[in-house]
Design a protein around this motif. Structure first.
Motif, PDB file in Angstrom:
ATOM      1  N   THR A   1       0.841  -1.188   0.000  1.00 17.21           N
ATOM      2  CA  THR A   1       0.000   0.000   0.000  1.00 17.21           C
ATOM      3  C   THR A   1       0.878   1.241   0.000  1.00 17.21           C
ATOM      4  O   THR A   1       2.083   1.164   0.233  1.00 17.21           O
ATOM      5  CB  THR A   1      -0.927   0.020   1.230  1.00 17.21           C
ATOM      6  OG1 THR A   1      -0.129   0.129   2.396  1.00 17.21           O
ATOM      7  CG2 THR A   1      -1.805  -1.210   1.286  1.00 17.21           C
ATOM      8  N   GLU A   2       0.269   2.349  -0.274  1.00 18.11           N
ATOM      9  CA  GLU A   2       1.036   3.600  -0.345  1.00 18.11           C
ATOM     10  C   GLU A   2       1.624   3.966   1.011  1.00 18.11           C
ATOM     11  O   GLU A   2       2.742   4.492   1.095  1.00 18.11           O
ATOM     12  CB  GLU A   2       0.132   4.724  -0.844  1.00 18.11           C
ATOM     13  CG  GLU A   2       0.871   6.010  -1.109  1.00 18.11           C
ATOM     14  CD  GLU A   2      -0.027   7.087  -1.686  1.00 18.11           C
ATOM     15  OE1 GLU A   2       0.286   8.263  -1.449  1.00 18.11           O
ATOM     16  OE2 GLU A   2      -1.021   6.750  -2.338  1.00 18.11           O
ATOM     17  N   LYS A   3       0.906   3.658   2.088  1.00 18.04           N
ATOM     18  CA  LYS A   3       1.376   4.012   3.425  1.00 18.04           C
ATOM     19  C   LYS A   3       2.630   3.211   3.794  1.00 18.04           C
ATOM     20  O   LYS A   3       3.601   3.774   4.307  1.00 18.04           O
ATOM     21  CB  LYS A   3       0.271   3.756   4.444  1.00 18.04           C
ATOM     22  CG  LYS A   3       0.574   4.258   5.824  1.00 18.04           C
ATOM     23  CD  LYS A   3      -0.617   4.092   6.738  1.00 18.04           C
ATOM     24  CE  LYS A   3      -0.327   4.670   8.100  1.00 18.04           C
ATOM     25  NZ  LYS A   3      -1.462   4.530   9.004  1.00 18.04           N
ATOM     26  N   THR A   4       2.639   1.910   3.530  1.00 17.40           N
ATOM     27  CA  THR A   4       3.814   1.104   3.861  1.00 17.40           C
ATOM     28  C   THR A   4       4.982   1.434   2.944  1.00 17.40           C
ATOM     29  O   THR A   4       6.141   1.357   3.345  1.00 17.40           O
ATOM     30  CB  THR A   4       3.499  -0.400   3.779  1.00 17.40           C
ATOM     31  OG1 THR A   4       2.988  -0.706   2.483  1.00 17.40           O
ATOM     32  CG2 THR A   4       2.508  -0.805   4.840  1.00 17.40           C
ATOM     33  N   GLN A   5       4.666   1.812   1.703  1.00 19.45           N
ATOM     34  CA  GLN A   5       5.741   2.196   0.784  1.00 19.45           C
ATOM     35  C   GLN A   5       6.395   3.490   1.253  1.00 19.45           C
ATOM     36  O   GLN A   5       7.619   3.614   1.221  1.00 19.45           O
ATOM     37  CB  GLN A   5       5.184   2.358  -0.620  1.00 19.45           C
ATOM     38  CG  GLN A   5       6.249   2.524  -1.673  1.00 19.45           C
ATOM     39  CD  GLN A   5       5.667   2.585  -3.070  1.00 19.45           C
ATOM     40  OE1 GLN A   5       4.454   2.694  -3.241  1.00 19.45           O
ATOM     41  NE2 GLN A   5       6.519   2.517  -4.055  1.00 19.45           N
ATOM     42  N   ASN A   6       5.607   4.457   1.709  1.00 20.34           N
ATOM     43  CA  ASN A   6       6.166   5.709   2.217  1.00 20.34           C
ATOM     44  C   ASN A   6       6.992   5.469   3.470  1.00 20.34           C
ATOM     45  O   ASN A   6       8.035   6.081   3.658  1.00 20.34           O
ATOM     46  CB  ASN A   6       5.052   6.713   2.516  1.00 20.34           C
ATOM     47  CG  ASN A   6       4.477   7.317   1.257  1.00 20.34           C
ATOM     48  OD1 ASN A   6       5.100   7.268   0.204  1.00 20.34           O
ATOM     49  ND2 ASN A   6       3.286   7.868   1.363  1.00 20.34           N
TER      50      ASN A   6
END
Length: 48
Positions: free
Chosen positions: A2-7
């Motif tokens: 997800t975008e949150k874990t990637q960030n």
């Protein structure tokens, strides 16, 4: 991913990279300080 874990993983990676870079710079400066031999040179102020 997800975008949150990637960030979050990007932030952790950048922190680790900056930490390694700063450690290398610090070690390089310490090496240059020891290489210059300041402890063996007689400074003019030591003569007074």
């Amino acid at each position: 991913m997800t975008e949150k874990t990637q960030n979050r993983s990007h932030g952790i990676g950048m922190f680790a990279l900056k930490t390694v870079c700063y450690a290398l710079i610090l070690l390089g400066l310490l090496y240059l300080y020891q290489y210059s031999g300041l402890s063996s040179v007689h400074f003019i102020y030591n003569e007074f």
